[in-house]
Structures are given as structure tokens and as C-alpha cells.
Design a protein around this motif. Structure first.
Motif, PDB file in Angstrom:
ATOM      1  N   GLU A  36      47.723  33.486  32.244  1.00 16.26           N
ATOM      2  CA  GLU A  36      48.922  32.950  31.597  1.00 16.26           C
ATOM      3  C   GLU A  36      49.926  32.476  32.645  1.00 16.26           C
ATOM      4  OE1 GLU A  36      51.525  31.980  28.369  1.00 16.26           O
ATOM      5  OE2 GLU A  36      49.361  32.331  28.529  1.00 16.26           O
ATOM      6  N   ALA A  37      50.089  33.269  33.715  1.00 16.10           N
ATOM      7  CA  ALA A  37      50.995  32.864  34.805  1.00 16.10           C
ATOM      8  C   ALA A  37      50.496  31.578  35.457  1.00 16.10           C
ATOM      9  CB  ALA A  37      51.110  33.985  35.833  1.00 16.10           C
ATOM     10  N   ALA A  38      49.187  31.458  35.620  1.00 12.44           N
ATOM     11  CA  ALA A  38      48.620  30.237  36.199  1.00 12.44           C
ATOM     12  C   ALA A  38      48.926  29.027  35.326  1.00 12.44           C
ATOM     13  CB  ALA A  38      47.103  30.390  36.370  1.00 12.44           C
ATOM     14  N   GLY A  39      48.820  29.200  34.003  1.00 12.30           N
ATOM     15  CA  GLY A  39      49.105  28.099  33.094  1.00 12.30           C
ATOM     16  C   GLY A  39      50.562  27.676  33.120  1.00 12.30           C
ATOM     17  N   ILE A  40      51.464  28.663  33.186  1.00 13.36           N
ATOM     18  CA  ILE A  40      52.889  28.346  33.273  1.00 13.36           C
ATOM     19  C   ILE A  40      53.189  27.591  34.556  1.00 13.36           C
ATOM     20  CG2 ILE A  40      55.202  29.348  33.499  1.00 13.36           C
ATOM     21  CD1 ILE A  40      54.196  31.659  31.713  1.00 13.36           C
ATOM     22  N   HIS A  41      52.596  28.060  35.661  1.00  8.41           N
ATOM     23  CA  HIS A  41      52.858  27.397  36.936  1.00  8.41           C
ATOM     24  C   HIS A  41      52.296  25.981  36.944  1.00  8.41           C
ATOM     25  CE1 HIS A  41      52.745  27.530  41.601  1.00  8.41           C
ATOM     26  NE2 HIS A  41      53.872  27.038  41.164  1.00  8.41           N
ATOM     27  N   ALA A  42      51.091  25.804  36.380  1.00  6.89           N
ATOM     28  CA  ALA A  42      50.500  24.466  36.312  1.00  6.89           C
ATOM     29  C   ALA A  42      51.421  23.516  35.537  1.00  6.89           C
ATOM     30  CB  ALA A  42      49.121  24.528  35.667  1.00  6.89           C
ATOM     31  N   THR A  43      52.014  24.011  34.462  1.00  6.06           N
ATOM     32  CA  THR A  43      52.949  23.196  33.697  1.00  6.06           C
ATOM     33  C   THR A  43      54.160  22.818  34.534  1.00  6.06           C
ATOM     34  OG1 THR A  43      52.254  24.178  31.600  1.00  6.06           O
ATOM     35  CG2 THR A  43      54.437  23.142  31.653  1.00  6.06           C
ATOM     36  N   GLN A  44      54.710  23.781  35.261  1.00  7.60           N
ATOM     37  CA  GLN A  44      55.859  23.507  36.118  1.00  7.60           C
ATOM     38  C   GLN A  44      55.526  22.480  37.202  1.00  7.60           C
ATOM     39  OE1 GLN A  44      57.260  27.236  37.687  1.00  7.60           O
ATOM     40  NE2 GLN A  44      58.208  27.863  35.757  1.00  7.60           N
ATOM     41  N   LEU A  45      54.264  22.454  37.626  1.00  7.95           N
ATOM     42  CA  LEU A  45      53.834  21.525  38.673  1.00  7.95           C
ATOM     43  C   LEU A  45      53.407  20.167  38.117  1.00  7.95           C
ATOM     44  CD1 LEU A  45      51.736  23.996  40.885  1.00  7.95           C
ATOM     45  CD2 LEU A  45      54.042  23.135  41.330  1.00  7.95           C
ATOM     46  N   GLY A  46      53.541  19.983  36.796  1.00  7.97           N
ATOM     47  CA  GLY A  46      53.192  18.699  36.193  1.00  7.97           C
ATOM     48  C   GLY A  46      51.721  18.539  35.898  1.00  7.97           C
ATOM     49  N   ALA A  47      50.979  19.666  35.833  1.00  5.28           N
ATOM     50  CA  ALA A  47      49.542  19.599  35.571  1.00  5.28           C
ATOM     51  C   ALA A  47      49.138  20.606  34.505  1.00  5.28           C
ATOM     52  CB  ALA A  47      48.762  19.864  36.859  1.00  5.28           C
ATOM     53  N   GLY A  48      50.019  20.795  33.512  1.00  2.96           N
ATOM     54  CA  GLY A  48      49.766  21.759  32.463  1.00  2.96           C
ATOM     55  C   GLY A  48      48.857  21.229  31.369  1.00  2.96           C
ATOM     56  N   PHE A  49      48.656  22.055  30.354  1.00  6.77           N
ATOM     57  CA  PHE A  49      47.727  21.746  29.268  1.00  6.77           C
ATOM     58  C   PHE A  49      48.060  20.419  28.599  1.00  6.77           C
ATOM     59  CE2 PHE A  49      46.616  21.847  24.767  1.00  6.77           C
ATOM     60  CZ  PHE A  49      45.272  22.162  24.810  1.00  6.77           C
ATOM     61  N   ASP A  50      49.317  20.224  28.214  1.00  2.00           N
ATOM     62  CA  ASP A  50      49.695  19.018  27.469  1.00  2.00           C
ATOM     63  C   ASP A  50      49.490  17.753  28.290  1.00  2.00           C
ATOM     64  OD1 ASP A  50      50.356  20.561  25.292  1.00  2.00           O
ATOM     65  OD2 ASP A  50      52.504  20.603  25.745  1.00  2.00           O
ATOM     66  N   VAL A  51      49.854  17.808  29.574  1.00  2.00           N
ATOM     67  CA  VAL A  51      49.715  16.631  30.442  1.00  2.00           C
ATOM     68  C   VAL A  51      48.251  16.245  30.600  1.00  2.00           C
ATOM     69  CG1 VAL A  51      50.006  15.789  32.815  1.00  2.00           C
ATOM     70  CG2 VAL A  51      51.859  17.056  31.698  1.00  2.00           C
ATOM     71  N   LEU A  52      47.390  17.236  30.849  1.00  2.00           N
ATOM     72  CA  LEU A  52      45.969  16.928  31.026  1.00  2.00           C
ATOM     73  C   LEU A  52      45.318  16.516  29.714  1.00  2.00           C
ATOM     74  CD1 LEU A  52      44.591  19.580  33.568  1.00  2.00           C
ATOM     75  CD2 LEU A  52      45.441  17.279  33.989  1.00  2.00           C
ATOM     76  N   TYR A  53      45.669  17.213  28.630  1.00  2.00           N
ATOM     77  CA  TYR A  53      45.021  16.913  27.360  1.00  2.00           C
ATOM     78  C   TYR A  53      45.352  15.509  26.873  1.00  2.00           C
ATOM     79  CZ  TYR A  53      42.496  18.420  23.206  1.00  2.00           C
ATOM     80  OH  TYR A  53      41.545  18.569  22.220  1.00  2.00           O
ATOM     81  N   ALA A  54      46.517  15.012  27.253  1.00  2.00           N
ATOM     82  CA  ALA A  54      46.876  13.636  26.918  1.00  2.00           C
ATOM     83  C   ALA A  54      45.956  12.642  27.613  1.00  2.00           C
ATOM     84  CB  ALA A  54      48.330  13.364  27.303  1.00  2.00           C
ATOM     85  N   GLN A  55      45.297  13.099  28.697  1.00  2.00           N
ATOM     86  CA  GLN A  55      44.339  12.263  29.421  1.00  2.00           C
ATOM     87  C   GLN A  55      42.893  12.632  29.078  1.00  2.00           C
ATOM     88  OE1 GLN A  55      45.474  11.945  33.734  1.00  2.00           O
ATOM     89  NE2 GLN A  55      47.154  13.311  33.136  1.00  2.00           N
ATOM     90  N   ASN A  56      42.741  13.409  28.004  1.00  2.00           N
ATOM     91  CA  ASN A  56      41.424  13.876  27.564  1.00  2.00           C
ATOM     92  C   ASN A  56      40.769  14.796  28.597  1.00  2.00           C
ATOM     93  OD1 ASN A  56      39.553  13.882  25.379  1.00  2.00           O
ATOM     94  ND2 ASN A  56      38.172  12.555  26.539  1.00  2.00           N
ATOM     95  N   LEU A  57      41.599  15.578  29.273  1.00  2.00           N
ATOM     96  CA  LEU A  57      41.130  16.515  30.286  1.00  2.00           C
ATOM     97  C   LEU A  57      41.657  17.906  29.982  1.00  2.00           C
ATOM     98  CD1 LEU A  57      42.038  14.399  33.473  1.00  2.00           C
ATOM     99  CD2 LEU A  57      39.794  14.512  32.360  1.00  2.00           C
ATOM    100  N   PHE A  58      41.009  18.915  30.541  1.00  2.00           N
ATOM    101  CA  PHE A  58      41.569  20.255  30.449  1.00  2.00           C
ATOM    102  C   PHE A  58      41.044  21.124  31.599  1.00  2.00           C
ATOM    103  CE2 PHE A  58      37.871  20.258  27.559  1.00  2.00           C
ATOM    104  CZ  PHE A  58      37.136  21.329  28.029  1.00  2.00           C
ATOM    105  N   TRP A  59      41.832  22.162  31.904  1.00  2.00           N
ATOM    106  CA  TRP A  59      41.446  23.136  32.923  1.00  2.00           C
ATOM    107  C   TRP A  59      40.375  24.071  32.367  1.00  2.00           C
ATOM    108  CZ3 TRP A  59      42.874  22.782  37.854  1.00  2.00           C
ATOM    109  CH2 TRP A  59      44.089  22.161  38.187  1.00  2.00           C
ATOM    110  N   VAL A  60      39.422  24.435  33.207  1.00  2.00           N
ATOM    111  CA  VAL A  60      38.428  25.439  32.854  1.00  2.00           C
ATOM    112  C   VAL A  60      38.400  26.500  33.946  1.00  2.00           C
ATOM    113  CG1 VAL A  60      35.956  25.903  32.629  1.00  2.00           C
ATOM    114  CG2 VAL A  60      36.962  23.970  31.438  1.00  2.00           C
ATOM    115  N   HIS A  61      38.506  27.750  33.510  1.00  2.00           N
ATOM    116  CA  HIS A  61      38.419  28.875  34.439  1.00  2.00           C
ATOM    117  C   HIS A  61      36.955  29.048  34.820  1.00  2.00           C
ATOM    118  CE1 HIS A  61      40.604  32.953  35.272  1.00  2.00           C
ATOM    119  NE2 HIS A  61      40.182  32.354  36.356  1.00  2.00           N
ATOM    120  N   SER A  62      36.626  28.875  36.081  1.00  2.00           N
ATOM    121  CA  SER A  62      35.231  28.912  36.499  1.00  2.00           C
ATOM    122  C   SER A  62      34.815  30.262  37.083  1.00  2.00           C
ATOM    123  CB  SER A  62      34.977  27.813  37.539  1.00  2.00           C
ATOM    124  OG  SER A  62      33.646  27.860  38.004  1.00  2.00           O
ATOM    125  N   ARG A  63      35.652  30.832  37.954  1.00  2.00           N
ATOM    126  CA  ARG A  63      35.310  32.101  38.606  1.00  2.00           C
ATOM    127  C   ARG A  63      36.589  32.888  38.882  1.00  2.00           C
ATOM    128  NH1 ARG A  63      31.067  29.528  43.114  1.00  2.00           N
ATOM    129  NH2 ARG A  63      29.589  28.727  41.564  1.00  2.00           N
TER     130      ARG A  63
END
Length: 250
Positions: A36-63
Motif C-alpha cells: 500500500e505504501a508503494a502504491g501511494i508513493h508511486a502515485t506521488q511520483l506520477g506513476a500510480g494506478f490511475d495514470v498507468l491504467y489510463a494508458q492501458n498499463l498496470f503495475w504487477v508485483h513480481s517478487r
């Protein structure tokens, strides 16, 4: 508004519904708070869920690998810090974490690998092809390479579950912390009463969708009786959903 601070920090309170019979924070709750902290920080850095999803992309936790130093108790306040660390193998976005108690002592440290996926094709997108300018920091939370685990061998089936409503997240597949719950549920209660969880690594291989059935297989390794290898086998399509390594302390 974009906040480009390379390290994100927040203080949280440990809630009773996140704790086990010892009144201490469950392993899955560690994962939930860190991601959750990672997601909040990604949003603050301009790479959060909404920004990526608007480009048909999303983050995936790999490891992810987490080292547990102490398990906070109900009502404890803990501080989480997280930051992007580097790009590994020209594919993985590496993010580290630290968790501290009110006295400034380390509670846990972790490192994680993330991918960006095309929502339609489910294919990985190389970082160099993206218009992301994420700051990195040379601080180290957990100095681990997050390679393939490769320990699972002839495991005994300890758990079989079907992915249903409560396990599914906003992207329509099983949430990453639910895998950790399944891993913990593969061990009997006596294990948690007699041992302390030292560290846990999980590598996510294939997503699990609603209705699919997953068996969790586990076996102790030959080199260390306290080191267990686990894997989640998707019985619905005969793929491996995840592999994991768990180390216990006596």
C-alpha cells in the motif's frame, strides 16, 4: 501534483484485525502495508494506478522478500519507509522498504521487484520504452538479488483453495497478500506456537483468476530443516501460480 521525494514515509497503528493469536501483526499484513505504501508513493511520483491504467498499463508485483526482526503488537505504532532502488535485468523495477518501531528499531526490511504489464495482452513492458522518470535512491532496505527460488521438490499438498470474491483485487485477480495468507495457512498452528518466522520470499509466476483452484505444496529442504519450499499449483490450468521460501527460527 507530483511529489518527487525519493523516499516515502508514513506511520501507522497496528489494528487488532491484522493480528494473530499472539496479538502480533500477521505476515500478510506486513505485505499489505508495504505494498500500500508503494502504491501511494508511486502515485506521488506520477506513476500510480490511475495514470498507468489510463494508458492501458498496470503495475504487477513480481517478487518480494521480507526479513522479520520483530512482530509489532496491537496498537503499536510503526513507521514505514519505501523508495525505488534500481532497475534490474532491464525489466524489474526494484523497490525497498524498512519498518521501524516507535523507538526507531527495525521491525522488518524488504525488497521487491515490480513489472509493468499491458492490461490487454498481459505482456511485460520494458522500462526503457516507458515515459517514466522515477527517482532512485542508493539506500538499501534488504540486500537480496530476488532470483528464482528453485527449491520446491515433491511437495506435500497442505492446502487447496478456490479463488473467490474476497481474494480478488481491483484488477480482477488474486491479491498478492492473499498468497501470503495461503502460505501461512499451509503450516499448522503448532508451527507458529513453537517457532518464529525469520524471513519469507515469494515469486509470483502466473495470475490467479476468480473461480480457479490452487493447491499449496510444501516440503522442508534437505540443507536446512527450518527452510521450507512452497509452491502454488493452479489446478484449473496446470500452471504454477507462485513459488516461495520460508525460514523459521527455533
Amino acid at each position: 501534483m507530483i511529489d518527487s521525494k525519493p523516499i516515502y514515509e508514513e506511520t501507522i497503528r497496528v489494528n487488532n484485525y491484522e493480528c494473530d493469536f499472539n496479538q502480533t501483526l500477521k505476515p500478510a499484513a506486513f505485505f499489505q502495508h508495504l505494498t500500500e505504501a508503494a502504491g501511494i508513493h508511486a502515485t506521488q511520483l506520477g506513476a500510480g494506478f490511475d495514470v498507468l491504467y489510463a494508458q492501458n498499463l498496470f503495475w504487477v508485483h513480481s517478487r518480494m522478500k521480507i526479513q522479520f526482526y520483530r512482530f509489532p503488537r496491537v496498537d503499536d505504532r510503526v513507521t514505514i519507509r519505501t523508495w525505488p532502488k534500481t532497475i534490474q535485468q532491464k525489466l524489474f523495477f526494484i523497490r525497498d522498504y524498512e519498518m521501524f518501531d516507535a523507538q526507531g528499531q527495525r521491525v522488518a526490511a524488504a525488497t521487491s521487484a515490480w513489472l509493468i504489464i499491458n492490461a490487454t495482452t498481459r505482456r511485460m513492458i520494458p522500462p526503457q520504452s516507458l515515459n517514466l522518470n522515477l527517482p532512485t535512491h542508493d539506500r538499501i532496505g534488504l540486500d537480496e538479488p530476488l532470483e528464482r527460488i528453485g527449491l520446491a521438490k515433491d511437495g506435500q499438498e497442505r492446502l487447496c483453495v478456490r479463488a473467490a470474491y474476497s481474494a480478488v483485487d481491483m484488477l480482477g485477480h488474486v491479491n498478492n497478500s492473499r498468497y501470503v495468507e495461503w502460505i501461512c495457512d499451509a503450516f499448522p498452528m503448532e508451527t507458529f506456537k513453537q517457532h518464529k518466522l525469520d524471513w519469507l520470499q515469494i515469486n509470483y509466476d502466473h495470475e490467479i483468476r476468480p473461480g480457479e483452484e490452487v493447491a499449496v505444496l510444501a516440503n522442508p529442504t534437505e540443507r536446512d530443516a527450518n527452510l521450507w519450499a512452497l509452491e502454488g499449483v493452479n489446478r484449473s490450468n496446470d500452471t504454477r501460480a507462485f513459488e516461495s521460501a520460508v525460514h523459521w527460527q527455533d
